[in-house]
Design an enzyme around this catalytic site. Structure first.
Site, short mmCIF file in Angstrom:
data_model
loop_
_atom_site.label_atom_id
_atom_site.label_comp_id
_atom_site.label_asym_id
_atom_site.label_seq_id
_atom_site.Cartn_x
_atom_site.Cartn_y
_atom_site.Cartn_z
N SER A 15 23.21 8.38 -6.63
CA SER A 15 23.17 9.78 -7.06
C SER A 15 24.10 10.68 -6.22
O SER A 15 24.87 11.46 -6.76
CB SER A 15 21.75 10.30 -6.97
OG SER A 15 20.91 9.51 -7.77
N LYS A 51 11.24 3.23 -13.19
CA LYS A 51 9.83 3.44 -12.79
C LYS A 51 9.15 4.42 -13.74
O LYS A 51 8.05 4.16 -14.23
CB LYS A 51 9.79 3.95 -11.34
CG LYS A 51 8.44 4.25 -10.72
CD LYS A 51 7.85 5.61 -11.03
CE LYS A 51 8.74 6.78 -10.83
NZ LYS A 51 9.03 7.17 -9.47
N TYR A 100 27.18 6.58 -16.45
CA TYR A 100 27.68 7.01 -15.13
C TYR A 100 29.12 6.53 -14.91
O TYR A 100 29.96 7.24 -14.37
CB TYR A 100 26.78 6.46 -14.01
CG TYR A 100 25.61 7.37 -13.69
CD1 TYR A 100 24.58 7.56 -14.60
CD2 TYR A 100 25.54 8.03 -12.47
CE1 TYR A 100 23.52 8.39 -14.32
CE2 TYR A 100 24.47 8.87 -12.17
CZ TYR A 100 23.46 9.03 -13.10
OH TYR A 100 22.41 9.86 -12.82
N ILE A 180 5.74 4.66 -3.57
CA ILE A 180 5.96 3.50 -4.43
C ILE A 180 4.65 2.73 -4.63
O ILE A 180 4.33 2.30 -5.74
CB ILE A 180 7.06 2.59 -3.83
CG1 ILE A 180 8.38 3.38 -3.78
CG2 ILE A 180 7.22 1.30 -4.63
CD1 ILE A 180 9.54 2.64 -3.12
N ARG A 206 0.76 10.50 3.09
CA ARG A 206 0.42 11.41 4.19
C ARG A 206 1.11 12.77 4.14
O ARG A 206 0.61 13.72 4.71
CB ARG A 206 0.58 10.73 5.54
CG ARG A 206 1.93 10.45 6.05
CD ARG A 206 1.92 9.93 7.49
NE ARG A 206 1.15 8.72 7.72
CZ ARG A 206 0.01 8.68 8.42
NH1 ARG A 206 -0.49 9.77 8.95
NH2 ARG A 206 -0.62 7.53 8.60
N GLY A 264 8.01 1.75 2.91
CA GLY A 264 9.08 2.62 3.36
C GLY A 264 10.45 2.01 3.11
O GLY A 264 10.59 0.84 2.73
N ASP A 305 20.07 9.16 1.06
CA ASP A 305 19.07 8.45 1.86
C ASP A 305 19.63 7.83 3.14
O ASP A 305 18.88 7.60 4.09
CB ASP A 305 18.42 7.33 1.03
CG ASP A 305 17.51 7.87 -0.06
OD1 ASP A 305 17.38 9.11 -0.15
OD2 ASP A 305 16.95 7.07 -0.82
N GLU A 443 -2.54 27.34 -17.28
CA GLU A 443 -3.11 28.70 -17.16
C GLU A 443 -4.02 28.80 -15.94
O GLU A 443 -4.27 29.90 -15.44
CB GLU A 443 -3.85 29.09 -18.44
CG GLU A 443 -5.14 28.34 -18.68
CD GLU A 443 -5.87 28.81 -19.96
OE1 GLU A 443 -6.07 30.01 -20.12
OE2 GLU A 443 -6.21 27.92 -20.79
P1 NDP Z 1 6.55 6.03 1.89
O1 NDP Z 1 7.21 6.55 3.10
O2 NDP Z 1 6.17 6.96 0.82
O3 NDP Z 1 5.25 5.21 2.31
C1 NDP Z 1 5.35 4.13 3.19
C2 NDP Z 1 3.97 3.52 3.34
O4 NDP Z 1 4.11 2.29 4.04
C3 NDP Z 1 3.01 4.37 4.12
O5 NDP Z 1 1.73 4.23 3.56
C4 NDP Z 1 3.06 3.79 5.53
O6 NDP Z 1 1.84 3.85 6.21
C5 NDP Z 1 3.35 2.32 5.26
N1 NDP Z 1 4.21 1.69 6.27
C6 NDP Z 1 5.33 2.18 6.80
N2 NDP Z 1 5.87 1.30 7.67
C7 NDP Z 1 5.06 0.24 7.69
C8 NDP Z 1 5.05 -1.00 8.40
N3 NDP Z 1 6.00 -1.30 9.25
N4 NDP Z 1 4.04 -1.86 8.16
C9 NDP Z 1 3.06 -1.58 7.30
N5 NDP Z 1 3.01 -0.43 6.60
C10 NDP Z 1 3.99 0.47 6.80
O7 NDP Z 1 7.56 4.88 1.38
P2 NDP Z 1 7.81 4.21 -0.05
O8 NDP Z 1 8.34 2.87 0.28
O9 NDP Z 1 6.63 4.34 -0.93
O10 NDP Z 1 8.98 5.11 -0.65
C11 NDP Z 1 10.18 5.31 0.09
C12 NDP Z 1 10.73 6.69 -0.18
O11 NDP Z 1 11.27 6.73 -1.48
C13 NDP Z 1 9.68 7.80 -0.15
O12 NDP Z 1 9.51 8.32 1.14
C14 NDP Z 1 10.24 8.81 -1.09
O13 NDP Z 1 11.03 9.71 -0.39
C15 NDP Z 1 11.08 8.00 -2.06
N6 NDP Z 1 10.38 7.85 -3.35
C16 NDP Z 1 10.14 8.97 -4.09
C17 NDP Z 1 9.48 8.88 -5.29
C18 NDP Z 1 9.20 10.12 -6.07
O14 NDP Z 1 9.84 11.13 -5.80
N7 NDP Z 1 8.26 10.11 -7.01
C19 NDP Z 1 9.03 7.60 -5.82
C20 NDP Z 1 9.32 6.49 -4.97
C21 NDP Z 1 9.98 6.63 -3.78
P3 NDP Z 1 1.32 5.12 7.03
O15 NDP Z 1 1.68 6.36 6.29
O16 NDP Z 1 -0.15 4.93 7.14
O17 NDP Z 1 2.01 5.05 8.33
#
Ligand code: NDP
Length: 449
Positions: A15, A51, A100, A180, A206, A264, A305, A443
């Site tokens: 993007s 998705k 694209y 995700i 969070r 993540g 990113d 509303e």
């Molecule tokens: P997120 O950052 O949203 O969530 C990561 C999750 O993985 C958290 O629950 C975290 O736990 C856990 N985690 C992180 N590191 C570890 C590790 N080393 N071991 C075990 N658990 C771990 O990441 P996603 O992968 O879901 O998405 C990535 C990014 O993509 C998002 O931050 C977002 O910006 C983007 N995205 C946006 C979307 C949208 O706009 N609808 C949809 C999908 C992705 P804890 O929090 O407890 O530490």
């Protein structure tokens, strides 16, 4: 005067990269863009777009059930055919990839479909062996799923592979509790897969308001999604039956058919040769940039990113646009990161903008909270015991709305419009002055008490 093959070489056609390339070319620059996978990047090829199409597909499971209460004769067992949806979604992704590509071509951007790495400050090596030079380089390589290391982790998949599954697993374990994880927990569950979501802490999503995320947790559990908290991976074993046995801390091992990591995403800078150009990275491997997306090397910029600022497509697009206007249109432009709305396309979806209640209390001290906890009219007739929740956070002294958070049907659609008002600094009284549009869910926003 040094001469270069290109004014701008963009690495990564996602993007941010595509926007930067296209606009820079429109400003008169000679531009090339390299992409090792497909033009469109994460959002279009293996993220937001496919998705969201799966979310639509999954939601029919509830719509078909609800339709019976609205008088439709629906067979008791509606069959769902995963390959049909998967292939239609992948075909749409191909179409967008073409669109694209056409846009870049029509702007005169040269597309190089191969991996590119920096071999010097102005020098880029292509996988085919050719070397080219550019006056400016833009790093727009995005991020990549982070997979926690544990024995057998290679048995798991990530959001990169999930769109290509041969068949739907009967039982899936999803690791992580962020965007995700919650989106795919909803998708798989609606398709009839048994979902267990495990996380290392007991907090889901969070960054979102605690009341809203608690509501998602409660609704998800009621639907039958299992949650296991304070669980860290110990090992994943492939059994003779083909199933996976997952061992984790604090819980019994679990047998599933698939494991999906959603833990993540990390900036994709490894092996890019950034060290050869002297580009500084932070401790997460992200390119360090200033407000203009400029790295410590004056002619090398980075957007999206890979900079690990805000991992959202529309932000990357703005950064790409700002870069092009700054560098190739003599109009220094920064991106305003305030009040960025975001959404989780869970079942039901949630969305938010501005400060959460706890963040507002921390930063502003005195706040007023208004909520509406209601069962949408459609859910009432459908006998669906699922309540929506809207929360408005206001600064007590000024009545200014500093945050708006919602969970319920169409929450992201409603929040996008309301985010304009929050960004504009409107007050609770401004909302109250607007006559309700009846009967709608939105509303509730002008009827909050
Ligand atoms: P997120 O950052 O949203 O969530 C990561 C999750 O993985 C958290 O629950 C975290 O736990 C856990 N985690 C992180 N590191 C570890 C590790 N080393 N071991 C075990 N658990 C771990 O990441 P996603 O992968 O879901 O998405 C990535 C990014 O993509 C998002 O931050 C977002 O910006 C983007 N995205 C946006 C979307 C949208 O706009 N609808 C949809 C999908 C992705 P804890 O929090 O407890 O530490």
């Amino acid at each position: 005067m040094a001469s270069y093959d290109y004014d701008l070489f963009v690495i990564g056609a996602g993007s941010g990269g595509v926007r930067a390339a296209r606009v820079s070319a429109a400003h008169g620059a000679k531009v090339a863009i390299a992409e090792e996978h497909k033009v469109g990047g994460t959002c279009v090829i293996r993220g937001c777009v496919p998705k969201k199409l799966l979310v639509y597909g999954a939601h029919f499971a509830e719509d078909l059930k609800d339709a019976i209460r609205f008088g439709w004769q629906v067979p008791a067992q509606c069959a769902f055919d995963w390959p049909t949806l998967r292939d239609n979604v992948l075909a749409e992704v191909e179409r967008l990839n073409g669109a694209y590509t056409d846009t870049l071509n029509s702007h005169g951007v040269e597309i190089i479909l191969e991996r590119a790495t920096l071999t010097g400050p102005h020098e880029i090596a292509l996988a085919s062996g050719k070397t080219v030079t550019a006056k400016y380089v833009l790093i727009a390589t995005g991020a990549w799923p982070a997979v926690p290391e544990c024995p057998g982790h290679t048995h798991g998949i990530t959001s990169n592979e999930v769109f290509h599954l041969d068949e739907l697993p009967k039982r899936v374990l999803i690791a992580g509790a962020g965007y995700i994880a919650n989106e795919f927990a909803g998708i798989f569950h609606e398709f009839g897969t048994h979902v267990t979501l495990i996380n290392r802490t007991d907090v889901i999503l969070r960054q979102y308001d605690h009341t809203i995320r608690d509501r998602l947790l409660q609704i998800s559990m009621t639907k039958g999604i299992d949650f296991r908290f304070h669980a860290a991976f110990e090992k994943i074993e492939k059994l003779e039956s083909g199933c996976l046995r997952v061992s984790m801390s604090n819980h019994e091992p679990l047998e599933v058919d698939a494991v999906m990591f959603a833990t993540g995403r990390v900036p994709k800078t490894e092996g890019l040769g950034l060290d050869k150009a002297g580009v500084e990275l932070d401790d997460k491997g992200a390119v360090k940039v200033d407000d203009y997306s400029q790295s410590n090397v004056a002619h090398i910029y980075a957007v999206g990113d890979v900079t690990n600022r805000v991992q959202l497509t529309p932000v990357a697009i703005r950064e790409g646009q700002a870069f092009a206007d700054t560098v190739f249109n003599a109009k220094p432009t920064t991106v305003d990161y305030g009040c960025i709305p975001s959404a989780v396309f869970s079942h039901p979806p949630m969305a938010g903008v501005g400060l959460t209640e706890s963040r507002a209390r921390e930063t502003l001290g005195s706040v007023r909270i208004y909520t509406s906890d209601f069962r949408p009219m459609k859910n009432v007739l459908a006998n669906r015991n699922e309540r929506a929740l809207y929360k408005m956070v206001c600064e007590a002294e000024t009545d200014r709305i500093v945050g708006l958070h919602m969970i319920g049907p169409d929450a992201p659609e409603i929040l996008q419009a309301a985010a304009v008002a929050v960004k504009a600094g409107l007050t609770k009284a401004d909302f109250d002055n607007v006559v309700a549009l009846h009967p709608t869910m939105a509303e509730e926003l002008v009827l909050l008490r």
